[in-house]
Design a protein around this motif. Structure first.
Motif, PDB file in Angstrom:
ATOM      1  N   LEU A  69       0.505  -0.912   0.142  1.00 24.64           N
ATOM      2  CA  LEU A  69       0.348  -0.112  -0.254  1.00 24.64           C
ATOM      3  C   LEU A  69       1.045   1.648   0.302  1.00 24.64           C
ATOM      4  CD1 LEU A  69      -3.019  -0.980   2.249  1.00 24.64           C
ATOM      5  CD2 LEU A  69      -2.791  -1.685   0.200  1.00 24.64           C
ATOM      6  N   ASN A  70       0.785   2.367  -1.159  1.00 30.45           N
ATOM      7  CA  ASN A  70       0.842   3.583  -0.852  1.00 30.45           C
ATOM      8  C   ASN A  70       0.565   4.384   0.895  1.00 30.45           C
ATOM      9  OD1 ASN A  70      -1.170   4.352  -1.540  1.00 30.45           O
ATOM     10  ND2 ASN A  70      -0.892   4.520  -3.756  1.00 30.45           N
ATOM     11  N   LEU A  71       1.274   5.432   0.892  1.00 32.32           N
ATOM     12  CA  LEU A  71       0.763   6.404   1.705  1.00 32.32           C
ATOM     13  C   LEU A  71      -0.823   6.451   2.270  1.00 32.32           C
ATOM     14  CD1 LEU A  71       3.705   9.266   1.584  1.00 32.32           C
ATOM     15  CD2 LEU A  71       3.456   6.638   3.399  1.00 32.32           C
ATOM     16  N   GLU A  72      -1.008   6.607   0.929  1.00 32.39           N
ATOM     17  CA  GLU A  72      -2.746   7.158   0.809  1.00 32.39           C
ATOM     18  C   GLU A  72      -3.617   5.840   1.595  1.00 32.39           C
ATOM     19  OE1 GLU A  72      -1.061   8.181  -1.728  1.00 32.39           O
ATOM     20  OE2 GLU A  72      -1.514   9.931  -0.893  1.00 32.39           O
ATOM     21  N   GLY A  73      -2.818   4.730   1.318  1.00 34.34           N
ATOM     22  CA  GLY A  73      -3.879   3.034   2.042  1.00 34.34           C
ATOM     23  C   GLY A  73      -4.404   2.691   1.146  1.00 34.34           C
ATOM     24  N   GLN A  74      -3.217   3.252  -0.346  1.00 34.18           N
ATOM     25  CA  GLN A  74      -4.613   2.769  -2.011  1.00 34.18           C
ATOM     26  C   GLN A  74      -3.224   1.453  -2.000  1.00 34.18           C
ATOM     27  OE1 GLN A  74      -4.622   5.703  -4.192  1.00 34.18           O
ATOM     28  NE2 GLN A  74      -6.092   6.450  -4.497  1.00 34.18           N
ATOM     29  N   THR A  75      -3.990   0.215  -2.764  1.00 33.42           N
ATOM     30  CA  THR A  75      -3.393  -0.986  -3.480  1.00 33.42           C
ATOM     31  C   THR A  75      -2.022  -0.818  -4.585  1.00 33.42           C
ATOM     32  OG1 THR A  75      -4.533  -2.709  -2.376  1.00 33.42           O
ATOM     33  CG2 THR A  75      -3.221  -3.235  -3.786  1.00 33.42           C
ATOM     34  N   VAL A  76      -1.340  -0.855  -4.420  1.00 31.75           N
ATOM     35  CA  VAL A  76       0.162  -0.499  -5.886  1.00 31.75           C
ATOM     36  C   VAL A  76      -0.146  -2.146  -6.164  1.00 31.75           C
ATOM     37  CG1 VAL A  76       1.995  -0.104  -6.085  1.00 31.75           C
ATOM     38  CG2 VAL A  76       1.250   0.943  -4.324  1.00 31.75           C
ATOM     39  N   ILE A  77       0.244  -2.909  -5.512  1.00 30.92           N
ATOM     40  CA  ILE A  77      -0.311  -4.350  -5.898  1.00 30.92           C
ATOM     41  C   ILE A  77      -0.318  -5.609  -5.074  1.00 30.92           C
ATOM     42  CG2 ILE A  77       2.245  -4.754  -6.627  1.00 30.92           C
ATOM     43  CD1 ILE A  77       2.181  -6.298  -8.626  1.00 30.92           C
ATOM     44  N   LEU A 118     -14.866  -6.318   1.106  1.00 30.51           N
ATOM     45  CA  LEU A 118     -14.586  -6.669  -0.432  1.00 30.51           C
ATOM     46  C   LEU A 118     -14.714  -8.269  -0.072  1.00 30.51           C
ATOM     47  CD1 LEU A 118     -13.108  -5.969  -2.987  1.00 30.51           C
ATOM     48  CD2 LEU A 118     -10.826  -6.245  -1.372  1.00 30.51           C
ATOM     49  N   PHE A 119     -14.306  -9.090   1.139  1.00 32.40           N
ATOM     50  CA  PHE A 119     -14.453  -9.894   0.415  1.00 32.40           C
ATOM     51  C   PHE A 119     -15.682 -11.140   1.317  1.00 32.40           C
ATOM     52  CE2 PHE A 119     -10.027  -8.943   0.127  1.00 32.40           C
ATOM     53  CZ  PHE A 119      -9.540  -9.386  -1.142  1.00 32.40           C
ATOM     54  N   SER A 131      -0.830  -9.745  -4.165  1.00 34.50           N
ATOM     55  CA  SER A 131       0.515 -11.435  -4.599  1.00 34.50           C
ATOM     56  C   SER A 131      -1.067 -11.564  -6.025  1.00 34.50           C
ATOM     57  CB  SER A 131      -0.439 -11.666  -3.442  1.00 34.50           C
ATOM     58  OG  SER A 131      -1.400 -12.179  -3.111  1.00 34.50           O
ATOM     59  N   TYR A 132      -1.792 -11.086  -6.354  1.00 38.51           N
ATOM     60  CA  TYR A 132      -2.667 -11.728  -7.569  1.00 38.51           C
ATOM     61  C   TYR A 132      -2.347 -11.425  -8.661  1.00 38.51           C
ATOM     62  CZ  TYR A 132      -4.957 -14.388  -3.693  1.00 38.51           C
ATOM     63  OH  TYR A 132      -5.770 -14.915  -2.658  1.00 38.51           O
ATOM     64  N   GLY A 133      -1.172  -9.462  -8.734  1.00 38.29           N
ATOM     65  CA  GLY A 133      -1.100  -9.084  -9.342  1.00 38.29           C
ATOM     66  C   GLY A 133      -1.992  -7.572  -9.972  1.00 38.29           C
ATOM     67  N   PHE A 134      -2.841  -7.612  -9.080  1.00 36.09           N
ATOM     68  CA  PHE A 134      -3.457  -6.204  -8.862  1.00 36.09           C
ATOM     69  C   PHE A 134      -3.781  -5.385  -8.460  1.00 36.09           C
ATOM     70  CE2 PHE A 134      -6.258 -10.700 -10.019  1.00 36.09           C
ATOM     71  CZ  PHE A 134      -6.909 -10.139 -11.282  1.00 36.09           C
ATOM     72  N   SER A 135      -4.394  -3.946  -8.620  1.00 38.33           N
ATOM     73  CA  SER A 135      -3.861  -2.581  -7.428  1.00 38.33           C
ATOM     74  C   SER A 135      -5.269  -2.526  -7.288  1.00 38.33           C
ATOM     75  CB  SER A 135      -3.501  -1.272  -8.485  1.00 38.33           C
ATOM     76  OG  SER A 135      -3.691  -1.480  -9.920  1.00 38.33           O
ATOM     77  N   SER A 136      -5.244  -1.570  -6.579  1.00 29.62           N
ATOM     78  CA  SER A 136      -7.060  -0.996  -6.055  1.00 29.62           C
ATOM     79  C   SER A 136      -6.894   0.869  -5.569  1.00 29.62           C
ATOM     80  CB  SER A 136      -7.290  -2.261  -5.531  1.00 29.62           C
ATOM     81  OG  SER A 136      -9.092  -1.399  -4.947  1.00 29.62           O
TER      82      SER A 136
END
Length: 468
Positions: free
Chosen positions: A85-93, A126-127, A95-100
């Motif tokens: 996660l970046n500093l904004e809490g967003q998923t950079v990548i 989410l899950f 283990s499945y290769g996805f970002s969000s």
């Protein structure tokens, strides 16, 4: 008995249930803590290892490059979902290769952004399931540039915990059922002997003194059985004494009444012409009437003695005068056995606070008994000796005495002894009670075939309470 058994089962059941519930709670907490703590420690170890390696050997690399390197070097059997996660809490990548672009602001992420190791257990929208997450900070030149987050579903953990708790609950139910079964057996073993003792006590209450309790256990129930048997023996003795007393009183009443009736009929039929016969008849009637009055007074005193209603009218007086009155009374009164009363009384004053009529009743009764059991033309000795703050009055005879086996029972209610000269068995019991109410003691000493000595000890008034 049903009430005792029910209370016993209820109390044991409540105690057993409380213990089982407490153990179930402790077991559930221990299982939950073990499973979740183990999973959290494993995830935290992996996260810290990965971030430590990245922070040391990839310092200065962009976050995206570091993220790809970390994910490419994950172990093959990694079951956790790994996210950078970046500093904004967003998923950079991940283990499945996805970002969000979605922001993850759970407490573990917040802690990691501040430079610490964060943990989180909760529900993931989410899950749509419960998860556990561990976050560790990624730094460059000492500054936090991102977060490495490991997360895993906790549904399998909950399932495993619930299975173990289910088994524990089942075992707990079995334990409770077995506990109730054993409690019922124990309750029966406790209550059944009490039921038997209850039946025995009811038989005793109806007058069946042949009933005996069997001591089966060497415990309180056995002690209760012994107590019931002892009580039965004492009741049997009391019943025999009562029957003897009734028989004696009946005889004592019948004899004077027969004499009174006989002489009354003689006087009525024969007329009053023979003055000598008339006087003799009246003398007999008067004497037998006195005997009846004495017996009735004993019965009345005994009734008061039984109910504790004997009351004393105390006055301060000189006991020496009372003893002289008793001496004078027997000096001018003859007796059929021609027994002589001799006295040896101290000349000192014997100041005492007492009910003189009651004390006179005691001494008259003791002297009468001594005369009754003395030999023909015998002697009864009355002595009084002052001993510091008390006085000892002794009535001694040289008659038949008291057998050793009767000594412990002499003075008890209804007990008359084995002598044919025994009366109602009340006089001495009443005398002992009167002496006791005067804070004194009555002691009996006897040797069979030699005589009996009865000593009455009474407290004297203190110096400052005596009359001038």
């Amino acid at each position: 008995m049903k009430g005792i058994k029910a209370r016993l089962l209820f109390q044991i059941g409540v105690l057993l249930l409380a213990i089982v519930l407490l153990l179930e709670a402790v077991f559930a907490f221990a299982v939950y803590s073990y499973y979740f703590s183990s999973a959290r420690q494993i995830m935290q170890s992996r996260a810290v290892t990965a971030t430590t390696f990245s922070n040391q050997f990839m310092d200065g690399y962009p976050l995206a490059d570091r993220a790809r390197y970390i994910l490419e070097n994950l172990v093959a059997n990694e079951n956790s979902r790994v996210e950078v996660l970046n500093l904004e809490g967003q998923t950079v990548i991940d283990s499945y290769g996805f970002s969000s672009p979605e922001h993850i602001d759970t407490e573990d992420v917040q802690t990691a952004l501040q430079g610490g190791i964060g943990n989180y257990t909760g529900f993931s929208p989410l899950f749509e399931q419960r998860i556990m997450a561990v976050s560790s900070p990624l730094t460059s030149s000492g500054q936090v540039i991102g977060v490495l987050r490991f997360s895993v579903s906790t549904e399998p953990l909950y399932k495993a915990v619930f299975i173990l708790i289910g088994w524990a609950v089942a075992i707990g139910i079995v334990v409770i059922v077995l506990g109730f079964a054993f409690s019922l057996i124990i309750a029966r073993r406790i209550i059944d002997p009490v039921k038997e003792l209850t039946v025995i006590s009811r038989q005793m209450a109806t007058g069946d003194f042949s009933a005996r309790a069997v001591r089966k256990y060497n415990d309180e129930v056995g002690t209760l059985a012994d107590s019931l048997n002892h009580m039965n023996e004492e009741l049997s003795k009391s019943e025999k004494m009562k029957n003897d007393f009734i028989s004696t009183v009946s005889h004592e009443l019948r004899t004077p009444l027969t004499s009174i009736k006989g002489w009354g009929e003689t006087l009525v039929v024969g007329g009053l012409e023979d003055e000598e016969e008339t006087l003799l008849g009246l003398e007999v009637i008067n004497g037998e009437t006195e005997r009846l009055i004495g017996l009735v007074e004993d019965l009345l005193d005994f009734s008061k003695y039984q109910s504790g209603e004997i009351q004393l009218r105390r006055t301060a007086t000189d006991l020496h005068k009372l003893l002289r009155e008793v001496e004078l009374q027997y000096s001018y009164t003859g007796n059929k056995r021609n027994v002589t009363l001799k006295t040896d009384l101290t000349r000192e004053m014997l100041p005492i606070e007492a009910d003189l009529n009651r004390l006179k009743q005691v001494f008259v009764n003791l002297i009468d008994n001594a005369i009754k059991f003395s030999k023909q033309n015998g002697v009864v000795l009355l002595t009084a000796v002052r001993q510091e703050r008390q006085v000892c009055i002794t009535v001694q005879d040289y008659g038949e005495g008291i057998p050793l086996e009767d000594m412990d029972k002499i003075g008890e209610r209804f007990y008359k002894g084995r002598s044919k000269m025994s009366g109602s068995g009340l006089g001495l019991a009443i005398s002992k009670e009167i002496v006791r109410l005067h804070n004194g003691q009555l002691r009996i000493e006897s040797e069979y075939g030699t005589g009996t000595t009865i000593t009455v000890t009474l407290p004297l008034l203190p110096e400052d309470n005596r009359n001038d």
